[in-house]
Design an enzyme around this catalytic site. Sequence first.
Site, PDB file in Angstrom:
ATOM      1  N   PHE A 177       0.863  -1.184   0.000  1.00  0.00           N
ATOM      2  CA  PHE A 177       0.000   0.000   0.000  1.00  0.00           C
ATOM      3  C   PHE A 177       0.894   1.226   0.000  1.00  0.00           C
ATOM      4  O   PHE A 177       1.547   1.527   1.005  1.00  0.00           O
ATOM      5  CB  PHE A 177      -0.880  -0.052   1.249  1.00  0.00           C
ATOM      6  CG  PHE A 177      -1.949   0.999   1.347  1.00  0.00           C
ATOM      7  CD1 PHE A 177      -3.210   0.791   0.794  1.00  0.00           C
ATOM      8  CD2 PHE A 177      -1.727   2.184   2.047  1.00  0.00           C
ATOM      9  CE1 PHE A 177      -4.218   1.743   0.931  1.00  0.00           C
ATOM     10  CE2 PHE A 177      -2.717   3.132   2.186  1.00  0.00           C
ATOM     11  CZ  PHE A 177      -3.972   2.902   1.621  1.00  0.00           C
ATOM     12  N   GLY A 178       0.971   1.913  -1.131  1.00  0.00           N
ATOM     13  CA  GLY A 178       1.890   3.025  -1.283  1.00  0.00           C
ATOM     14  C   GLY A 178       1.229   4.376  -1.124  1.00  0.00           C
ATOM     15  O   GLY A 178       0.702   4.930  -2.094  1.00  0.00           O
TER      16      GLY A 178
ATOM     17  N   LEU B 168      -6.735   3.173   5.979  1.00  0.00           N
ATOM     18  CA  LEU B 168      -5.922   3.435   7.158  1.00  0.00           C
ATOM     19  C   LEU B 168      -6.698   3.183   8.440  1.00  0.00           C
ATOM     20  O   LEU B 168      -6.148   2.669   9.423  1.00  0.00           O
ATOM     21  CB  LEU B 168      -5.401   4.873   7.144  1.00  0.00           C
ATOM     22  CG  LEU B 168      -4.344   5.215   6.100  1.00  0.00           C
ATOM     23  CD1 LEU B 168      -3.984   6.692   6.182  1.00  0.00           C
ATOM     24  CD2 LEU B 168      -3.100   4.356   6.265  1.00  0.00           C
TER      25      LEU B 168
ATOM     26  N   GLY C  61      19.648  -6.431  33.525  1.00  0.00           N
ATOM     27  CA  GLY C  61      20.546  -6.569  32.383  1.00  0.00           C
ATOM     28  C   GLY C  61      20.116  -7.667  31.435  1.00  0.00           C
ATOM     29  O   GLY C  61      20.319  -7.564  30.216  1.00  0.00           O
TER      30      GLY C  61
ATOM     31  N   GLU D 266       0.588   4.627  10.582  1.00  0.00           N
ATOM     32  CA  GLU D 266      -0.881   4.780  10.550  1.00  0.00           C
ATOM     33  C   GLU D 266      -1.336   5.942  11.420  1.00  0.00           C
ATOM     34  O   GLU D 266      -2.401   5.914  12.027  1.00  0.00           O
ATOM     35  CB  GLU D 266      -1.607   3.494  10.978  1.00  0.00           C
ATOM     36  CG  GLU D 266      -1.024   2.198  10.509  1.00  0.00           C
ATOM     37  CD  GLU D 266      -0.927   2.064   9.002  1.00  0.00           C
ATOM     38  OE1 GLU D 266      -1.313   2.996   8.294  1.00  0.00           O
ATOM     39  OE2 GLU D 266      -0.444   1.029   8.528  1.00  0.00           O
ATOM     40  N   GLY D 267      -0.508   6.971  11.503  1.00  0.00           N
ATOM     41  CA  GLY D 267      -0.840   8.166  12.258  1.00  0.00           C
ATOM     42  C   GLY D 267      -0.044   8.245  13.543  1.00  0.00           C
ATOM     43  O   GLY D 267      -0.159   7.383  14.412  1.00  0.00           O
TER      44      GLY D 267
ATOM     45  N   ARG E  22      -5.620   0.953  11.510  1.00  0.00           N
ATOM     46  CA  ARG E  22      -5.543   1.522  12.855  1.00  0.00           C
ATOM     47  C   ARG E  22      -6.378   0.718  13.835  1.00  0.00           C
ATOM     48  O   ARG E  22      -5.992   0.532  14.994  1.00  0.00           O
ATOM     49  CB  ARG E  22      -6.016   2.974  12.824  1.00  0.00           C
ATOM     50  CG  ARG E  22      -5.066   3.913  12.104  1.00  0.00           C
ATOM     51  CD  ARG E  22      -5.719   5.239  11.747  1.00  0.00           C
ATOM     52  NE  ARG E  22      -4.760   6.163  11.152  1.00  0.00           N
ATOM     53  CZ  ARG E  22      -5.090   7.298  10.555  1.00  0.00           C
ATOM     54  NH1 ARG E  22      -6.371   7.649  10.465  1.00  0.00           N
ATOM     55  NH2 ARG E  22      -4.153   8.068  10.048  1.00  0.00           N
TER      56      ARG E  22
END
Length: 418
Positions: free
Chosen positions: A150-151, A268, A372, A395-396, A272
């Site tokens: 998804f661009g 989106l 640790g 996504e925001g 989300r």
Amino acid sequence: MTRDSTTPAGPGSADCSGSFLGPVDLTGLDGLFSTPEKDLALRVRGFVDEHIRPNIADWYDRAVFPAEVIPELGRLGVLGMHLDGYGCAGRSAVEYGLAAQELEAGDSGLRTFVSVQGSLAMSAIHKHGSEEQKNQWLPAMAVGEAIGCFGLTEPTAGSDPASMLTRAKREPNGDWVLSGTKRWIGLANLADVAIIWAQTADHGTGRGVRGFVVPTGTPGFRTEVISQKLSMRASVQCEIHLEEVRLPADAILPADSAVGLKGPFACLNEARYGIIWGVMGAARDSFNAVLDYSATRMQFGAPLAGLQLTQAKLADMAVAINKGYLLAHQIGRVKDGILPGVLTPAMISTGKLDNCRVAIGIARDARQMLGGNGITLDHSPLRHANNLESVRTYEGSDEVHQLTIGRALTGLGAFTAG
């Protein structure tokens, strides 16, 4: 090894709490879900236990995305599982959420793959595509035989997609020619198809944004994997370079719902929504890791679990996780139409904003409690915390969701500098 590492044999958890969510369930969350919903969650948990937990430290250390699990995810039925028809499972929003939190308990990168495939790429075709596009891609994507990406985001246009520079030019013969660059695109180097959003007119306003279904073998489509990441190492994100990519006229997503930024925003919000649930899985896994560790780690002649400071921290974690699940459940039932109300962007933003905050805080606190030893991949919390830095951003970002909620509260949009 944490409590999630053994798949319960029955409808509940092997833990004495009797809840499928394990000891963190202080408020009877188990009773909110039906037996089929819990069975689905446990089935996904079993997949994670078998395929992800034994290998995730090595994959993360070597920065390898396990592409070999994609067919297994298809057989599991989680790819586009909330979509109806075209070979998709048609499960409810709550079932999708429960699957997402089990996947992210394994690793955020795994849930991200399912989200990019189903909530972004498949949802774009399902919501906005033609029948031909749906039939061509969705059945293969649902079983993992085809991968999508998804661009939308660009190097200079993250939170402000209206300012995207990618252009789609219409040729006299009806073809489209796409030029531009996209960045932080999950799966792009593995994808068979990309949903690319580009400006066609009204540059800078977002009104001319349209989506295109782009087979990744099209000449001029090139990807570059983003390396040297400190987060999401068992995942893959890329730059996409579009160099005069020529597409036929029917490559455009034709539905009216895809015109302008409402097209990508609808997808989106699906992604989300999955995050609202997913990050609770990472939080729960971090809690379980430190709960188990504190029961056996001896300091000053007693187990850490018997110390007041440890118990105070565990209590705060558990309360926060319970609130996060309640928020996710409320939003999910509204999305499914089970509870009254209308699912709004502010509702989605509320869940994404707060559950991400909660999850990353719990993962960080759990790492601190491990001392640790917590900086090694023998334990999951720091890996979760590092991953959640990305999840909290994509996504925001927090600020985008704060302004979405602020607009709902005041009626005034404050997204611009002015």
